[in-house]
Scaffold this motif. Structure first.
Motif, PDB file in Angstrom:
ATOM      1  N   SER A  69       0.965  -1.214   0.166  1.00  0.00           N
ATOM      2  CA  SER A  69       0.091  -0.064   0.087  1.00  0.00           C
ATOM      3  C   SER A  69       0.813   1.327  -0.147  1.00  0.00           C
ATOM      4  CB  SER A  69      -0.888   0.217   1.269  1.00  0.00           C
ATOM      5  OG  SER A  69      -1.486   1.036   1.396  1.00  0.00           O
ATOM      6  N   ARG A  71      -0.335   3.712   1.419  1.00  0.00           N
ATOM      7  CA  ARG A  71      -0.733   4.564   2.601  1.00  0.00           C
ATOM      8  C   ARG A  71      -0.947   3.568   3.736  1.00  0.00           C
ATOM      9  NH1 ARG A  71      -2.979   6.549  -1.867  1.00  0.00           N
ATOM     10  NH2 ARG A  71      -5.035   5.132  -1.587  1.00  0.00           N
ATOM     11  N   PRO A  72       0.177   2.803   4.224  1.00  0.00           N
ATOM     12  CA  PRO A  72      -0.232   1.834   5.236  1.00  0.00           C
ATOM     13  C   PRO A  72      -0.822   2.570   6.433  1.00  0.00           C
ATOM     14  CG  PRO A  72       2.084   2.200   4.861  1.00  0.00           C
ATOM     15  CD  PRO A  72       1.359   2.895   3.671  1.00  0.00           C
ATOM     16  N   ASP A  73      -1.438   1.751   7.185  1.00  0.00           N
ATOM     17  CA  ASP A  73      -1.786   2.439   8.477  1.00  0.00           C
ATOM     18  C   ASP A  73      -0.778   2.634   9.471  1.00  0.00           C
ATOM     19  OD1 ASP A  73      -1.712   0.068  10.185  1.00  0.00           O
ATOM     20  OD2 ASP A  73      -3.370  -0.929   9.095  1.00  0.00           O
ATOM     21  N   PRO A  74      -1.194   3.401  10.600  1.00  0.00           N
ATOM     22  CA  PRO A  74       0.073   3.924  11.410  1.00  0.00           C
ATOM     23  C   PRO A  74       0.372   2.554  12.091  1.00  0.00           C
ATOM     24  CG  PRO A  74      -2.222   5.119  11.826  1.00  0.00           C
ATOM     25  CD  PRO A  74      -2.418   4.285  10.780  1.00  0.00           C
ATOM     26  N   ASP A  75      -0.148   1.531  12.600  1.00  0.00           N
ATOM     27  CA  ASP A  75       0.284   0.093  12.898  1.00  0.00           C
ATOM     28  C   ASP A  75       1.525  -0.448  11.932  1.00  0.00           C
ATOM     29  OD1 ASP A  75       0.734  -1.918  15.010  1.00  0.00           O
ATOM     30  OD2 ASP A  75      -0.041  -3.171  13.451  1.00  0.00           O
ATOM     31  N   GLN A  77       2.729   1.131   9.671  1.00  0.00           N
ATOM     32  CA  GLN A  77       4.009   2.159   9.418  1.00  0.00           C
ATOM     33  C   GLN A  77       5.173   2.010  10.480  1.00  0.00           C
ATOM     34  OE1 GLN A  77       2.934   6.330   8.733  1.00  0.00           O
ATOM     35  NE2 GLN A  77       1.149   5.730   7.594  1.00  0.00           N
TER      36      GLN A  77
END
Length: 208
Positions: A69, A71-75, A77
């Motif tokens: 992705s 734009r990976p989610d915060p976790d 990232q």
């Protein structure tokens, strides 16, 4: 005849003399994997070399997202950032891989595909293990993948054919002369290329 002094180099020698930072990537997360035996053997071959500093990256501990992705989610990232920093800091790589179905494990491909700049203009060497083929078919596939990422593949490998029969219950190789010699050749080549590329990038950043 007029004598002139040779120009003084302005290039720092720090990069040439500092130990090579080598990321050792353990490629298997399979249940009951043989990877720790082979990776521990290899790391013991680097322990007495002051020209090398190793950092282990074990795919079984990474828990990276399997869906790529932008734009990976915060976790995700956070998990990516930890391994990305290790790859970026490395001057060179050694991949310790088995062979699954004539190729290398999916978690390794996932780790590779999440990164790009971290691999570029650095050498990568291979230590493989398996049955009759010794994991060499996995290595041949990896050479193509890493070439696409502008990574320099080291010609000589270390491979363990029918690996389970080669080590005792304590992880010691039963007849180490041949594989020890192969490991020395691999490491000597890796250090040469690692220093050559690191020094070159200090003078001229790599671009493509």
């Amino acid at each position: 005849m007029e004598l002139t002094e040779a120009p003084v180099s302005t290039v720092s020698t720090t990069g040439s003399t500092a130990p090579l930072k080598v990321a050792v990537i353990i490629a298997s997360n399979r249940e009951g994997r043989f990877a720790p035996v082979v990776s521990n053997w290899f790391l013991s071959r680097t322990a007495d070399r002051p020209d090398i500093e190793t950092d282990v990256i074990d795919v079984a501990e990474l828990d990276l997202p399997v869906a790529l992705s932008y734009r990976p989610d915060p976790d995700a990232q956070g998990r990516l950032a930890a391994v990305s920093a290790k790859l970026a800091a490395a001057d060179a790589f050694v991949v310790v891989t088995p062979e699954y179905n004539h190729s290398f494990p999916a978690p390794l491909k996932n780790l590779i595909d999440w990164h790009r700049d971290e691999w570029q203009a650095k050498p990568v060497a291979f230590v493989s293990y398996g049955g009759v083929s010794g994991g060499l078919r996995a290595v041949e596939h990896l050479r193509q993948v890493f070439a696409e990422l502008h990574t320099v593949g080291i010609r000589d490998t270390v491979s363990f054919h029918n690996a389970g029969a080669l080590f005792d219950d304590e992880g010691r190789h039963l007849d180490p002369a041949g594989c020890d010699a192969a490991a020395k050749v691999l490491l000597d080549q890796l250090v040469w290329w690692g220093h050559a590329l690191r020094d070159a990038k200090a003078v001229r950043p790599y671009g493509h």
